[in-house]
Design a protein around this motif. Sequence first.
Motif, PDB file in Angstrom:
ATOM      1  N   SER A 271     100.299  44.595  96.095  1.00 23.86           N
ATOM      2  CA  SER A 271      99.169  45.475  96.420  1.00 23.86           C
ATOM      3  C   SER A 271      99.663  46.854  96.855  1.00 23.86           C
ATOM      4  N   VAL A 272     100.726  46.887  97.649  1.00 30.15           N
ATOM      5  CA  VAL A 272     101.289  48.165  98.088  1.00 30.15           C
ATOM      6  C   VAL A 272     101.843  48.927  96.886  1.00 30.15           C
ATOM      7  N   ALA A 273     102.457  48.216  95.958  1.00 27.36           N
ATOM      8  CA  ALA A 273     102.977  48.852  94.744  1.00 27.36           C
ATOM      9  C   ALA A 273     101.840  49.472  93.936  1.00 27.36           C
ATOM     10  N   LYS A 274     100.732  48.753  93.822  1.00 29.43           N
ATOM     11  CA  LYS A 274      99.569  49.281  93.100  1.00 29.43           C
ATOM     12  C   LYS A 274      99.017  50.527  93.789  1.00 29.43           C
ATOM     13  N   LEU A 275      98.949  50.484  95.100  1.00 35.14           N
ATOM     14  CA  LEU A 275      98.491  51.649  95.860  1.00 35.14           C
ATOM     15  C   LEU A 275      99.407  52.841  95.604  1.00 35.14           C
ATOM     16  N   SER A 276     100.705  52.590  95.592  1.00 32.25           N
ATOM     17  CA  SER A 276     101.681  53.660  95.388  1.00 32.25           C
ATOM     18  C   SER A 276     101.559  54.291  94.011  1.00 32.25           C
ATOM     19  N   LYS A 277     101.143  53.491  93.036  1.00 30.78           N
ATOM     20  CA  LYS A 277     100.987  53.984  91.668  1.00 30.78           C
ATOM     21  C   LYS A 277      99.599  54.553  91.403  1.00 30.78           C
ATOM     22  N   GLY A 278      98.722  54.500  92.408  1.00 33.65           N
ATOM     23  CA  GLY A 278      97.368  55.000  92.223  1.00 33.65           C
ATOM     24  C   GLY A 278      96.507  54.084  91.367  1.00 33.65           C
ATOM     25  N   GLU A 279      96.826  52.803  91.385  1.00 30.96           N
ATOM     26  CA  GLU A 279      96.061  51.817  90.624  1.00 30.96           C
ATOM     27  C   GLU A 279      94.976  51.206  91.507  1.00 30.96           C
ATOM     28  N   PHE A 280      94.020  50.560  90.857  1.00 33.20           N
ATOM     29  CA  PHE A 280      92.938  49.922  91.595  1.00 33.20           C
ATOM     30  C   PHE A 280      93.431  48.657  92.288  1.00 33.20           C
ATOM     31  N   VAL A 281      92.928  48.439  93.499  1.00 34.41           N
ATOM     32  CA  VAL A 281      93.189  47.204  94.244  1.00 34.41           C
ATOM     33  C   VAL A 281      91.837  46.625  94.654  1.00 34.41           C
ATOM     34  N   SER A 282      91.852  45.397  95.106  1.00 35.67           N
ATOM     35  CA  SER A 282      90.598  44.728  95.450  1.00 35.67           C
ATOM     36  C   SER A 282      89.980  45.315  96.718  1.00 35.67           C
ATOM     37  N   MET A 283      88.696  45.109  96.854  1.00 32.75           N
ATOM     38  CA  MET A 283      87.990  45.530  98.066  1.00 32.75           C
ATOM     39  C   MET A 283      88.543  44.799  99.278  1.00 32.75           C
ATOM     40  N   GLU A 284      88.990  43.571  99.089  1.00 32.44           N
ATOM     41  CA  GLU A 284      89.561  42.798 100.189  1.00 32.44           C
ATOM     42  C   GLU A 284      90.807  43.494 100.748  1.00 32.44           C
ATOM     43  N   VAL A 285      91.658  44.004  99.858  1.00 36.88           N
ATOM     44  CA  VAL A 285      92.855  44.728 100.293  1.00 36.88           C
ATOM     45  C   VAL A 285      92.454  45.984 101.050  1.00 36.88           C
ATOM     46  N   LEU A 286      91.496  46.727 100.515  1.00 35.18           N
ATOM     47  CA  LEU A 286      91.037  47.955 101.174  1.00 35.18           C
ATOM     48  C   LEU A 286      90.423  47.644 102.542  1.00 35.18           C
ATOM     49  N   LEU A 287      89.684  46.542 102.636  1.00 37.33           N
ATOM     50  CA  LEU A 287      89.087  46.139 103.905  1.00 37.33           C
ATOM     51  C   LEU A 287      90.174  45.833 104.938  1.00 37.33           C
ATOM     52  N   LYS A 288      91.206  45.105 104.536  1.00 34.64           N
ATOM     53  CA  LYS A 288      92.298  44.770 105.446  1.00 34.64           C
ATOM     54  C   LYS A 288      93.002  46.040 105.936  1.00 34.64           C
ATOM     55  N   ILE A 289      93.196  46.999 105.028  1.00 32.67           N
ATOM     56  CA  ILE A 289      93.832  48.259 105.408  1.00 32.67           C
ATOM     57  C   ILE A 289      92.957  49.010 106.402  1.00 32.67           C
ATOM     58  N   CYS A 290      91.661  49.084 106.110  1.00 30.42           N
ATOM     59  CA  CYS A 290      90.739  49.791 107.003  1.00 30.42           C
ATOM     60  C   CYS A 290      90.673  49.137 108.379  1.00 30.42           C
ATOM     61  N   GLU A 291      90.670  47.823 108.419  1.00 33.41           N
ATOM     62  CA  GLU A 291      90.654  47.129 109.710  1.00 33.41           C
ATOM     63  C   GLU A 291      91.944  47.394 110.473  1.00 33.41           C
ATOM     64  N   THR A 292      93.064  47.386 109.784  1.00 37.17           N
ATOM     65  CA  THR A 292      94.362  47.617 110.427  1.00 37.17           C
ATOM     66  C   THR A 292      94.466  49.026 110.981  1.00 37.17           C
ATOM     67  N   LEU A 293      93.985  50.004 110.207  1.00 35.39           N
ATOM     68  CA  LEU A 293      94.099  51.405 110.606  1.00 35.39           C
ATOM     69  C   LEU A 293      92.887  51.891 111.400  1.00 35.39           C
ATOM     70  N   ASP A 294      91.905  51.007 111.584  1.00 31.67           N
ATOM     71  CA  ASP A 294      90.677  51.334 112.306  1.00 31.67           C
ATOM     72  C   ASP A 294      90.006  52.575 111.710  1.00 31.67           C
ATOM     73  N   CYS A 295      89.711  52.480 110.410  1.00 32.19           N
ATOM     74  CA  CYS A 295      89.085  53.604 109.715  1.00 32.19           C
ATOM     75  C   CYS A 295      88.101  53.074 108.663  1.00 32.19           C
ATOM     76  N   ASP A 296      87.479  54.000 107.952  1.00 29.96           N
ATOM     77  CA  ASP A 296      86.499  53.670 106.920  1.00 29.96           C
ATOM     78  C   ASP A 296      87.155  53.809 105.546  1.00 29.96           C
ATOM     79  N   ILE A 297      86.583  53.192 104.545  1.00 27.46           N
ATOM     80  CA  ILE A 297      87.163  53.221 103.202  1.00 27.46           C
ATOM     81  C   ILE A 297      87.305  54.648 102.670  1.00 27.46           C
ATOM     82  N   GLY A 298      86.384  55.519 103.021  1.00 31.59           N
ATOM     83  CA  GLY A 298      86.465  56.914 102.594  1.00 31.59           C
ATOM     84  C   GLY A 298      87.614  57.663 103.242  1.00 31.59           C
ATOM     85  N   ASP A 299      88.171  57.078 104.290  1.00 33.34           N
ATOM     86  CA  ASP A 299      89.317  57.693 104.966  1.00 33.34           C
ATOM     87  C   ASP A 299      90.640  57.369 104.277  1.00 33.34           C
TER      88      ASP A 299
END
Length: 74
Positions: A32-60
């Motif tokens: 998932s991190v590799a996909k993020l680094s390449k600017g590829e799409f990842v699942s909403m679940e991955v984005l949710l986990k990142i947002c919860e970890t960083l205490d931010c919103d998906i638009g952030d």
Amino acid sequence: MKVSYDKLWKILIDKKMKKYQLREQAHISSNSVAKLSKGEFVSMEVLLKICETLDCDIGDVCEFVKNNEDNANA
């Protein structure tokens, strides 16, 4: 359209956090991190986990940007 995670990388810099630390704290795969680094799409679940970890919103952490091809067809 493409997705840009530039905002995510800026947050990590601001928090002095490395990608591997995000992966460990958010409990996401290295794939998932590799996909993020390449600017590829990842699942909403991955984005949710990142947002919860960083205490931010998906638009952030990500945004959609138009391709040059999209602009030509408009």
